[in-house]
Design an enzyme around this catalytic site. Structure first.
Site, PDB file in Angstrom:
ATOM      1  N   THR A   1      48.498  41.182  41.849  1.00 18.10           N
ATOM      2  CA  THR A   1      47.912  40.011  41.192  1.00 18.10           C
ATOM      3  C   THR A   1      47.183  39.134  42.206  1.00 18.10           C
ATOM      4  O   THR A   1      47.009  39.515  43.369  1.00 18.10           O
ATOM      5  CB  THR A   1      48.968  39.237  40.361  1.00 18.10           C
ATOM      6  OG1 THR A   1      48.291  38.253  39.570  1.00 18.10           O
ATOM      7  CG2 THR A   1      50.008  38.560  41.233  1.00 18.10           C
TER       8      THR A   1
ATOM      9  N   LYS B   1      43.716  41.393  43.923  1.00 19.13           N
ATOM     10  CA  LYS B   1      43.259  42.446  42.997  1.00 19.13           C
ATOM     11  C   LYS B   1      42.020  43.201  43.493  1.00 19.13           C
ATOM     12  O   LYS B   1      41.822  44.355  43.133  1.00 19.13           O
ATOM     13  CB  LYS B   1      42.985  41.863  41.610  1.00 19.13           C
ATOM     14  CG  LYS B   1      44.242  41.614  40.793  1.00 19.13           C
ATOM     15  CD  LYS B   1      43.886  41.139  39.400  1.00 19.13           C
ATOM     16  CE  LYS B   1      45.119  41.090  38.526  1.00 19.13           C
ATOM     17  NZ  LYS B   1      44.795  40.769  37.128  1.00 19.13           N
TER      18      LYS B   1
ATOM     19  N   ASP C   1      44.766  45.984  32.661  1.00 20.62           N
ATOM     20  CA  ASP C   1      44.427  44.725  31.974  1.00 20.62           C
ATOM     21  C   ASP C   1      43.490  44.947  30.784  1.00 20.62           C
ATOM     22  O   ASP C   1      43.605  44.267  29.761  1.00 20.62           O
ATOM     23  CB  ASP C   1      43.767  43.732  32.942  1.00 20.62           C
ATOM     24  CG  ASP C   1      44.768  43.116  33.906  1.00 20.62           C
ATOM     25  OD1 ASP C   1      45.959  43.043  33.565  1.00 20.62           O
ATOM     26  OD2 ASP C   1      44.355  42.717  35.006  1.00 20.62           O
TER      27      ASP C   1
ATOM     28  N   GLY D   1      36.371  34.496  35.106  1.00 19.28           N
ATOM     29  CA  GLY D   1      37.342  34.800  36.165  1.00 19.28           C
ATOM     30  C   GLY D   1      37.707  36.275  36.158  1.00 19.28           C
ATOM     31  O   GLY D   1      37.014  37.099  35.564  1.00 19.28           O
TER      32      GLY D   1
END
Ligand code: ATR
Length: 273
Positions: free
Chosen positions: A62, A66, A102, A130
């Site tokens: 995270t 990443k 994700d 983001g």
């Protein structure tokens, strides 16, 4: 031998992932552990070297690693390459493979909430630019998205994403003007999260058939979703994205696709509030 997994980030202490993975490991009677590895950027290389050990099945990655983690991996799969970020690493006998769950988490959650997405994918407005936005755009494109418009407070970040993914980009100041024709709006900013300002969007400008998705999950029902529900619009909260990205990572590491149930949601939210 315990199969070690975990989360590498900085900070990671508030993560809900250990709770999710421990729940599934207990359910499937796996000898697996999910640890938090607080790793400052300067220590990432060394931490990744440890991840090649035999007992490590893999790790989640995270913020802020990443993208930077990619240089310490042996291979990066197609989805992670397209997103430009890795959130899951698989250790295959000492070879580290980078993946990204994700996008799967995002689209599976959306389908869970809305069913057939065809009508909603026609004219999508995305707020924010983001890390999560990148995964959302890749997932939406793979699902057959029609027109995507991106808007973000910092215009250069929006423009970079718009160029990379061939989507339209408009100024943050005109965001309310984008709503009248939208079939789906998605908040990928941190606005509306506990401790953050609210996202100011006038949901009364949306068509009655539009849906509203917020990737924020703390609180579960943001002001945005509350206002959209009050108008009778369909809404999808962000908890499912967290759960489904974890589901896919669990499968990649342990070969079992664990279930996402109302009990799991309640178990995870217990510690989120
Ligand atoms: P992540 O990579 O985890 O998604 P991020 O890159 O910090 O996190 O993204 C947060 C998003 O929320 C960004 O789109 C950010 O806008 P900027 O690119 O302008 O920073 C958005 N955001 C955060 N605070 C905001 C605010 N007060 N007003 C508008 N947008 C905000």
């Amino acid at each position: 031998m315990t199969h070690l997994t975990g989360l590498i980030g900085y900070p990671v202490s508030h993560s809900l992932s250990p709770r999710i993975h421990a729940y599934w490991s207990a359910q499937h009677k796996l000898d697996a552990d999910y640890k938090l590895f607080t790793t400052a950027p300067a220590r990432l290389r060394q931490t990744m070297l440890h991840m090649r050990k035999k007992n490590v099945a893999g790790v989640n990655i995270t913020v802020p690693h990443k993208q930077t983690v990619i240089e310490y991996l042996d291979n990066v799969d197609d989805t992670a390459t397209r997103i430009g970020a890795v959130n899951t690493v698989i250790n295959q006998n000492g070879t580290l493979i980078g993946s990204n769950t994700d996008a799967y988490g995002f689209i599976t959650n959306l389908r869970d909430g809305l069913g057939d997405l065809t009508a909603y994918l026609k004219n999508i407005v995305i707020l924010g630019a983001g890390g999560a936005t990148r995964a959302a755009i890749v997932a939406l494109k793979d699902a057959g998205a029609g027109h995507i418009t991106l808007t973000n407070r910092s215009p250069e970040k929006a423009q970079n994403l718009a160029d990379a993914f061939q989507v339209e980009c408009l100024p943050w100041s005109v965001r309310n003007n984008l709503l009248a024709k939208a079939t789906l709006i998605i908040n990928t900013t941190s606005l509306g999260m506990e401790g953050q300002p609210e996202l100011s969007i006038d949901v009364s400008l949306l068509p009655a058939t539009a849906a509203v998705h917020d990737i924020v999950y703390a609180p579960l029902e943001t002001e945005l979703l509350k206002n959209a529900s009050a108008r009778g619009l369909k809404t999808v909260d962000g908890l499912g994205m967290l759960l489904y990205q974890a589901q896919k990572a669990f499968e990649l590491w342990h070969g079992i696709l664990p279930a996402i149930t109302p009990e799991l949601r309640a178990h995870v939210m217990e510690s989120a509030v």
